[in-house]
Design a protein around this motif. Structure first.
Motif, PDB file in Angstrom:
ATOM      1  N   LEU A 168     -25.284  26.403  13.614  1.00 38.57           N
ATOM      2  CA  LEU A 168     -24.088  27.048  14.010  1.00 38.57           C
ATOM      3  C   LEU A 168     -23.279  25.953  14.436  1.00 38.57           C
ATOM      4  O   LEU A 168     -23.622  25.180  15.165  1.00 38.57           O
ATOM      5  CB  LEU A 168     -24.588  28.217  15.211  1.00 38.57           C
ATOM      6  CG  LEU A 168     -25.222  29.321  14.901  1.00 38.57           C
ATOM      7  CD1 LEU A 168     -25.473  30.127  16.294  1.00 38.57           C
ATOM      8  CD2 LEU A 168     -24.050  30.080  13.990  1.00 38.57           C
ATOM      9  N   VAL A 169     -22.051  26.349  14.403  1.00 41.48           N
ATOM     10  CA  VAL A 169     -20.831  25.455  14.602  1.00 41.48           C
ATOM     11  C   VAL A 169     -20.155  25.964  15.921  1.00 41.48           C
ATOM     12  O   VAL A 169     -19.767  27.247  15.842  1.00 41.48           O
ATOM     13  CB  VAL A 169     -19.815  25.016  13.580  1.00 41.48           C
ATOM     14  CG1 VAL A 169     -18.754  24.359  14.109  1.00 41.48           C
ATOM     15  CG2 VAL A 169     -20.691  24.631  12.451  1.00 41.48           C
ATOM     16  N   ASN A 170     -20.098  25.316  16.888  1.00 45.34           N
ATOM     17  CA  ASN A 170     -19.151  25.743  18.086  1.00 45.34           C
ATOM     18  C   ASN A 170     -17.965  24.816  18.313  1.00 45.34           C
ATOM     19  O   ASN A 170     -18.113  23.576  18.571  1.00 45.34           O
ATOM     20  CB  ASN A 170     -20.018  25.506  19.361  1.00 45.34           C
ATOM     21  CG  ASN A 170     -19.360  26.164  20.516  1.00 45.34           C
ATOM     22  OD1 ASN A 170     -18.214  26.371  20.581  1.00 45.34           O
ATOM     23  ND2 ASN A 170     -20.084  26.260  21.603  1.00 45.34           N
ATOM     24  N   LEU A 171     -16.767  25.156  17.778  1.00 44.39           N
ATOM     25  CA  LEU A 171     -15.779  24.571  17.661  1.00 44.39           C
ATOM     26  C   LEU A 171     -14.513  25.190  18.235  1.00 44.39           C
ATOM     27  O   LEU A 171     -14.283  26.392  17.917  1.00 44.39           O
ATOM     28  CB  LEU A 171     -15.517  24.048  16.231  1.00 44.39           C
ATOM     29  CG  LEU A 171     -14.395  23.044  16.221  1.00 44.39           C
ATOM     30  CD1 LEU A 171     -14.378  21.567  16.697  1.00 44.39           C
ATOM     31  CD2 LEU A 171     -14.168  23.074  14.473  1.00 44.39           C
ATOM     32  N   ALA A 172     -13.646  24.733  19.093  1.00 45.11           N
ATOM     33  CA  ALA A 172     -12.515  25.290  19.684  1.00 45.11           C
ATOM     34  C   ALA A 172     -12.769  26.529  20.488  1.00 45.11           C
ATOM     35  O   ALA A 172     -11.922  27.301  20.468  1.00 45.11           O
ATOM     36  CB  ALA A 172     -11.570  25.397  18.691  1.00 45.11           C
ATOM     37  N   GLY A 173     -14.030  26.424  20.795  1.00 41.82           N
ATOM     38  CA  GLY A 173     -14.450  27.936  21.632  1.00 41.82           C
ATOM     39  C   GLY A 173     -14.998  29.135  20.852  1.00 41.82           C
ATOM     40  O   GLY A 173     -14.957  30.201  21.403  1.00 41.82           O
ATOM     41  N   TRP A 183     -17.931  30.304  12.852  1.00 41.58           N
ATOM     42  CA  TRP A 183     -17.633  29.416  11.761  1.00 41.58           C
ATOM     43  C   TRP A 183     -18.602  29.455  10.464  1.00 41.58           C
ATOM     44  O   TRP A 183     -19.774  29.829  10.879  1.00 41.58           O
ATOM     45  CB  TRP A 183     -17.650  27.947  12.209  1.00 41.58           C
ATOM     46  CG  TRP A 183     -16.214  27.959  13.092  1.00 41.58           C
ATOM     47  CD1 TRP A 183     -16.503  27.633  14.416  1.00 41.58           C
ATOM     48  CD2 TRP A 183     -15.147  27.544  12.830  1.00 41.58           C
ATOM     49  NE1 TRP A 183     -15.482  27.517  15.053  1.00 41.58           N
ATOM     50  CE2 TRP A 183     -14.497  27.229  14.183  1.00 41.58           C
ATOM     51  CE3 TRP A 183     -14.364  27.350  11.700  1.00 41.58           C
ATOM     52  CZ2 TRP A 183     -13.042  27.016  14.166  1.00 41.58           C
ATOM     53  CZ3 TRP A 183     -12.900  27.031  11.891  1.00 41.58           C
ATOM     54  CH2 TRP A 183     -12.433  26.965  13.064  1.00 41.58           C
ATOM     55  N   ARG A 184     -18.336  29.417   9.513  1.00 39.78           N
ATOM     56  CA  ARG A 184     -19.146  29.575   8.250  1.00 39.78           C
ATOM     57  C   ARG A 184     -18.458  28.652   7.090  1.00 39.78           C
ATOM     58  O   ARG A 184     -17.309  28.249   7.067  1.00 39.78           O
ATOM     59  CB  ARG A 184     -19.276  31.035   7.655  1.00 39.78           C
ATOM     60  CG  ARG A 184     -18.127  31.619   7.124  1.00 39.78           C
ATOM     61  CD  ARG A 184     -18.315  32.910   6.684  1.00 39.78           C
ATOM     62  NE  ARG A 184     -17.005  33.560   6.366  1.00 39.78           N
ATOM     63  CZ  ARG A 184     -16.158  33.408   5.157  1.00 39.78           C
ATOM     64  NH1 ARG A 184     -16.841  32.526   4.399  1.00 39.78           N
ATOM     65  NH2 ARG A 184     -15.069  33.654   5.117  1.00 39.78           N
ATOM     66  N   VAL A 190     -14.800  27.563   7.931  1.00 43.23           N
ATOM     67  CA  VAL A 190     -13.784  28.670   8.078  1.00 43.23           C
ATOM     68  C   VAL A 190     -14.328  29.666   9.014  1.00 43.23           C
ATOM     69  O   VAL A 190     -15.776  29.812   9.035  1.00 43.23           O
ATOM     70  CB  VAL A 190     -13.341  29.426   6.598  1.00 43.23           C
ATOM     71  CG1 VAL A 190     -12.834  28.569   5.614  1.00 43.23           C
ATOM     72  CG2 VAL A 190     -14.524  30.188   6.089  1.00 43.23           C
ATOM     73  N   ARG A 191     -13.788  30.481   9.698  1.00 43.58           N
ATOM     74  CA  ARG A 191     -13.873  31.680  10.552  1.00 43.58           C
ATOM     75  C   ARG A 191     -14.180  32.658  10.080  1.00 43.58           C
ATOM     76  O   ARG A 191     -13.384  32.981   9.117  1.00 43.58           O
ATOM     77  CB  ARG A 191     -13.071  31.472  11.912  1.00 43.58           C
ATOM     78  CG  ARG A 191     -12.798  30.430  12.645  1.00 43.58           C
ATOM     79  CD  ARG A 191     -12.239  30.563  13.846  1.00 43.58           C
ATOM     80  NE  ARG A 191     -12.512  31.803  14.528  1.00 43.58           N
ATOM     81  CZ  ARG A 191     -11.879  32.417  15.178  1.00 43.58           C
ATOM     82  NH1 ARG A 191     -10.407  32.399  15.195  1.00 43.58           N
ATOM     83  NH2 ARG A 191     -12.262  33.630  15.947  1.00 43.58           N
TER      84      ARG A 191
END
Length: 87
Positions: A1-6, A10-11, A84-85
């Motif tokens: 999992l990516v945690n970016l900009a709150g 993301w995938r 991308v979100r």
């Protein structure tokens, strides 16, 4: 999992999503000019989440040098990712 900009939703994009931003009339990068802030193409081949129908050890890749796609073994591993979100 990516945690970016709150955000945690993301995938990896699908093959179709990556191809939708490719511009085959351009070369190196073969990328729609709306993406002007993506400038580092040291590794211009980007993984998609789209698996190969014939081989579960592979996935589709889009090469932004020429806008073409191809299948690659995930063990190769030396491609870039563009997250991308989730909608």
């Amino acid at each position: 999992l990516v945690n970016l900009a709150g955000y945690k939703d993301w995938r990896l994009p699908t093959r179709v999503e990556l191809l939708s931003i490719a511009d085959k009339s351009r070369y190196n990068p073969a990328l729609n000019t709306a993406f002007k802030y993506i400038t580092d193409f040291s590794f211009p081949e980007y993984w998609s989440q789209t698996k190969s129908a014939d081989d579960s050890s592979g996935a589709w890749v889009v090469d932004f040098r020429n806008g073409r796609d191809f299948w690659s073994s995930v063990s190769y591993g030396r491609n870039s990712v563009l997250c991308v979100r989730q909608d």
